[in-house]
Design a protein around this motif. Sequence first.
Motif, PDB file in Angstrom:
ATOM      1  N   PHE A 148       0.773  -1.187  -0.090  1.00 18.83           N
ATOM      2  CA  PHE A 148      -0.039   0.017   0.154  1.00 18.83           C
ATOM      3  C   PHE A 148       1.019   1.357  -0.083  1.00 18.83           C
ATOM      4  O   PHE A 148       0.434   2.320  -0.696  1.00 18.83           O
ATOM      5  CB  PHE A 148      -1.028  -0.025   1.182  1.00 18.83           C
ATOM      6  N   GLY A 149       2.155   1.179   0.639  1.00 23.36           N
ATOM      7  CA  GLY A 149       2.949   2.252   0.500  1.00 23.36           C
ATOM      8  C   GLY A 149       3.801   2.621  -0.696  1.00 23.36           C
ATOM      9  O   GLY A 149       4.183   3.545  -0.859  1.00 23.36           O
ATOM     10  N   ARG A 150       3.917   1.441  -1.369  1.00 24.58           N
ATOM     11  CA  ARG A 150       4.424   1.584  -2.684  1.00 24.58           C
ATOM     12  C   ARG A 150       5.881   1.849  -2.502  1.00 24.58           C
ATOM     13  O   ARG A 150       6.569   2.471  -3.639  1.00 24.58           O
ATOM     14  CB  ARG A 150       3.565   2.263  -3.750  1.00 24.58           C
ATOM     15  N   ASN A 151       6.604   1.648  -1.712  1.00 29.89           N
ATOM     16  CA  ASN A 151       8.219   1.916  -1.480  1.00 29.89           C
ATOM     17  C   ASN A 151       8.982   0.334  -1.794  1.00 29.89           C
ATOM     18  O   ASN A 151       8.674  -0.382  -1.099  1.00 29.89           O
ATOM     19  CB  ASN A 151       8.525   2.343  -0.076  1.00 29.89           C
ATOM     20  N   TYR A 152       9.418   0.447  -3.031  1.00 33.78           N
ATOM     21  CA  TYR A 152       9.932  -0.869  -3.487  1.00 33.78           C
ATOM     22  C   TYR A 152      10.976  -1.239  -2.611  1.00 33.78           C
ATOM     23  O   TYR A 152      11.268  -2.418  -2.393  1.00 33.78           O
ATOM     24  CB  TYR A 152      10.229  -0.889  -4.837  1.00 33.78           C
ATOM     25  N   GLU A 153      12.058  -0.554  -1.803  1.00 36.32           N
ATOM     26  CA  GLU A 153      12.832  -0.961  -1.204  1.00 36.32           C
ATOM     27  C   GLU A 153      12.244  -1.473   0.121  1.00 36.32           C
ATOM     28  O   GLU A 153      12.516  -2.478   0.597  1.00 36.32           O
ATOM     29  CB  GLU A 153      13.995   0.347  -0.611  1.00 36.32           C
ATOM     30  N   ILE A 154      11.177  -1.075   0.596  1.00 32.96           N
ATOM     31  CA  ILE A 154      10.314  -1.456   1.705  1.00 32.96           C
ATOM     32  C   ILE A 154       9.851  -3.012   1.381  1.00 32.96           C
ATOM     33  O   ILE A 154       9.885  -3.938   2.152  1.00 32.96           O
ATOM     34  CB  ILE A 154       9.450  -0.590   2.610  1.00 32.96           C
ATOM     35  N   ILE A 155       9.262  -2.628   0.500  1.00 33.40           N
ATOM     36  CA  ILE A 155       8.778  -4.053  -0.385  1.00 33.40           C
ATOM     37  C   ILE A 155       9.433  -5.374  -0.246  1.00 33.40           C
ATOM     38  O   ILE A 155       9.170  -6.553   0.294  1.00 33.40           O
ATOM     39  CB  ILE A 155       7.757  -3.936  -1.624  1.00 33.40           C
ATOM     40  N   HIS A 156      10.863  -4.905  -0.932  1.00 35.67           N
ATOM     41  CA  HIS A 156      11.746  -6.080  -1.223  1.00 35.67           C
ATOM     42  C   HIS A 156      12.198  -6.455   0.260  1.00 35.67           C
ATOM     43  O   HIS A 156      12.533  -7.641   0.508  1.00 35.67           O
ATOM     44  CB  HIS A 156      12.924  -5.732  -1.908  1.00 35.67           C
ATOM     45  N   THR A 157      12.224  -5.517   1.185  1.00 39.05           N
ATOM     46  CA  THR A 157      12.929  -6.074   2.771  1.00 39.05           C
ATOM     47  C   THR A 157      11.817  -6.969   3.202  1.00 39.05           C
ATOM     48  O   THR A 157      12.319  -7.903   3.735  1.00 39.05           O
ATOM     49  CB  THR A 157      13.185  -4.743   3.396  1.00 39.05           C
ATOM     50  N   CYS A 158      10.528  -6.623   3.177  1.00 42.12           N
ATOM     51  CA  CYS A 158       9.485  -7.568   3.671  1.00 42.12           C
ATOM     52  C   CYS A 158       9.403  -8.856   2.931  1.00 42.12           C
ATOM     53  O   CYS A 158       9.170  -9.995   3.695  1.00 42.12           O
ATOM     54  CB  CYS A 158       8.059  -6.800   3.603  1.00 42.12           C
ATOM     55  N   GLU A 159       9.641  -8.817   1.719  1.00 41.63           N
ATOM     56  CA  GLU A 159       9.612 -10.262   1.229  1.00 41.63           C
ATOM     57  C   GLU A 159      10.639 -11.126   1.772  1.00 41.63           C
ATOM     58  O   GLU A 159      10.580 -12.314   1.596  1.00 41.63           O
ATOM     59  CB  GLU A 159      10.002  -9.986  -0.415  1.00 41.63           C
ATOM     60  N   SER A 160      11.673 -10.697   2.321  1.00 33.79           N
ATOM     61  CA  SER A 160      12.771 -11.392   2.978  1.00 33.79           C
ATOM     62  C   SER A 160      12.222 -12.300   4.017  1.00 33.79           C
ATOM     63  O   SER A 160      12.710 -13.288   4.249  1.00 33.79           O
ATOM     64  CB  SER A 160      14.081 -10.856   3.149  1.00 33.79           C
ATOM     65  N   LYS A 161      11.355 -11.689   5.050  1.00 28.14           N
ATOM     66  CA  LYS A 161      10.921 -12.377   5.832  1.00 28.14           C
ATOM     67  C   LYS A 161       9.428 -12.619   6.142  1.00 28.14           C
ATOM     68  O   LYS A 161       8.882 -13.394   6.954  1.00 28.14           O
ATOM     69  CB  LYS A 161      11.296 -11.617   7.376  1.00 28.14           C
TER      70      LYS A 161
END
Length: 195
Positions: A148-161
């Motif tokens: 929802f925040g559309r920040n790809y760096e945050i999205i990719h970080t979340c995908e790790s865990k």
Amino acid sequence: YHSNELFVYFLPEIDQYDSEYVKKKQETLLIMDFANIENSEELKKLFHLAKNNPEQHIINRNKGYDPTPLHESIREDDIDTFQSLLSKNNFDVNHHFEFSFYERHICVDTNPSLIQIAAVYGSIKIFKYLWMQTNIILDDNLLGYAIFGRNYEIIHTCESKCNCGESLIYSILVYDQELIDYNYENHLDQAQITP
């Protein structure tokens, strides 16, 4: 007519045009003591602010954000103010905000965590700070907030865990074709889609 939340939310304007109705509705609310109303304590606080300080209520409502300084520091990604507020107020990194009728960015949770708010507002500095804390508790739907925040760096970080099973659904909900394509290509095998 029947919504207590809308009545309180627009109390100053309703009072301006129909003060007789406001008097009757107030009596009903006070007699009921807000019983059987969802988020009754928060609604009671909102009612008292709208009644006693209508100007501030209108300002908060027009902003569409939780008006607390901690929330503001996250929205602005002001890491120095954020850390200062955490230490001064003895907030834990797993602190959750109280429900706010003013906040427009509530996805699912009525009491979002600090890291959820950082994710939904794309506040990368604060998100990284919270992510690196050893005692941080990651919410099950954190990836949804990141999408929802559309920040790809945050999205990719979340995908790790984080569980990526609902990432395609979240992408569809935000109507972002680039995110839909990305999640379709990368997480379709994990998608939790039921017909």
